[in-house]
Motif scaffolding. Structure first.
Motif, PDB file in Angstrom:
ATOM      1  N   ILE A 248       8.720  -2.722  -6.209  1.00 13.75           N
ATOM      2  CA  ILE A 248       8.884  -2.022  -4.929  1.00 13.75           C
ATOM      3  C   ILE A 248       9.819  -2.817  -4.017  1.00 13.75           C
ATOM      4  CG2 ILE A 248       7.732  -1.263  -2.805  1.00 13.75           C
ATOM      5  CD1 ILE A 248       5.227  -0.774  -4.567  1.00 13.75           C
ATOM      6  N   ALA A 249       9.598  -4.116  -3.915  1.00 14.22           N
ATOM      7  CA  ALA A 249      10.444  -4.959  -3.071  1.00 14.22           C
ATOM      8  C   ALA A 249      11.897  -4.891  -3.532  1.00 14.22           C
ATOM      9  CB  ALA A 249       9.943  -6.401  -3.094  1.00 14.22           C
TER      10      ALA A 249
ATOM     11  N   GLU B  22       0.881  -1.171   0.000  1.00 18.45           N
ATOM     12  CA  GLU B  22       0.000   0.000   0.000  1.00 18.45           C
ATOM     13  C   GLU B  22       0.912   1.213   0.000  1.00 18.45           C
ATOM     14  OE1 GLU B  22      -3.148  -0.328  -0.495  1.00 18.45           O
ATOM     15  OE2 GLU B  22      -3.013  -2.505  -0.300  1.00 18.45           O
ATOM     16  N   THR B  23       0.711   2.111  -0.967  1.00 14.23           N
ATOM     17  CA  THR B  23       1.649   3.214  -1.160  1.00 14.23           C
ATOM     18  C   THR B  23       0.949   4.568  -1.194  1.00 14.23           C
ATOM     19  OG1 THR B  23       1.530   3.048  -3.569  1.00 14.23           O
ATOM     20  CG2 THR B  23       3.215   1.726  -2.463  1.00 14.23           C
TER      21      THR B  23
ATOM     22  N   LYS C 121       6.356   6.431  -1.094  1.00 14.84           N
ATOM     23  CA  LYS C 121       6.416   5.861   0.248  1.00 14.84           C
ATOM     24  C   LYS C 121       5.504   4.652   0.287  1.00 14.84           C
ATOM     25  CE  LYS C 121       5.598   6.475   5.137  1.00 14.84           C
ATOM     26  NZ  LYS C 121       5.101   7.311   6.208  1.00 14.84           N
ATOM     27  N   ALA C 122       6.040   3.561   0.772  1.00 12.43           N
ATOM     28  CA  ALA C 122       5.214   2.389   1.042  1.00 12.43           C
ATOM     29  C   ALA C 122       4.715   2.530   2.481  1.00 12.43           C
ATOM     30  CB  ALA C 122       6.019   1.112   0.869  1.00 12.43           C
ATOM     31  N   HIS C 123       3.392   2.667   2.641  1.00 13.54           N
ATOM     32  CA  HIS C 123       2.816   2.764   3.986  1.00 13.54           C
ATOM     33  C   HIS C 123       2.991   1.452   4.727  1.00 13.54           C
ATOM     34  CE1 HIS C 123       1.141   6.679   3.288  1.00 13.54           C
ATOM     35  NE2 HIS C 123       0.492   6.259   2.225  1.00 13.54           N
ATOM     36  N   GLY C 124       3.000   0.375   3.965  1.00 13.00           N
ATOM     37  CA  GLY C 124       3.150  -0.948   4.540  1.00 13.00           C
ATOM     38  C   GLY C 124       2.763  -1.989   3.511  1.00 13.00           C
ATOM     39  N   LEU C 125       2.649  -3.216   3.983  1.00 16.59           N
ATOM     40  CA  LEU C 125       2.232  -4.284   3.082  1.00 16.59           C
ATOM     41  C   LEU C 125       1.426  -5.318   3.838  1.00 16.59           C
ATOM     42  CD1 LEU C 125       4.078  -7.152   3.427  1.00 16.59           C
ATOM     43  CD2 LEU C 125       5.821  -5.571   2.666  1.00 16.59           C
TER      44      LEU C 125
END
Length: 103
Positions: free
Chosen positions: A99-100, A25-26, A53-57
């Protein structure tokens, strides 16, 4: 899915690998044209942009358990998995795997 029978895939070398499902989630700002739907914004430009920015995953383990990893713990999460012995799948693999790779 049974705890003792993980979801696996066989790679090109014949190795059986457990499969992790990943979904990042970005941050996006469509008002200022920082979005994957913005004209001329490719996945590469989006992910490499200074605003990225990646908020998380979210993830699903090969055994079926799922969870959330916040921004501050993404590196630790990826470092905790031996990727030479595990595979990754995603809803949008081009996006999530890039992204990873990049971050």
């Amino acid at each position: 899915m049974a705890e003792d029978k993980p979801l696996t895939v066989v790679d090109a070398h014949g190795n059986t690998l457990p499969v992790w499902f990943i979904d990042f989630e970005t941050f996006y700002d469509s008002k200022n044209k920082y979005s994957l739907t913005a004209r001329n914004m490719s996945t590469v430009l989006y992910v490499r942009h200074p605003l990225f920015k990646a908020h998380g995953l979210s993830y699903v383990k090969p055994t079926g358990e799922s969870g959330w990893v916040s921004h501050d713990n993404i590196q630790e999460f990826f470092d905790s998995i031996d990727w030479t012995k595990n595979a990754m799948a995603a809803f949008n693999t081009m996006f999530d795997s890039f992204i990873a790779y990049e971050h």
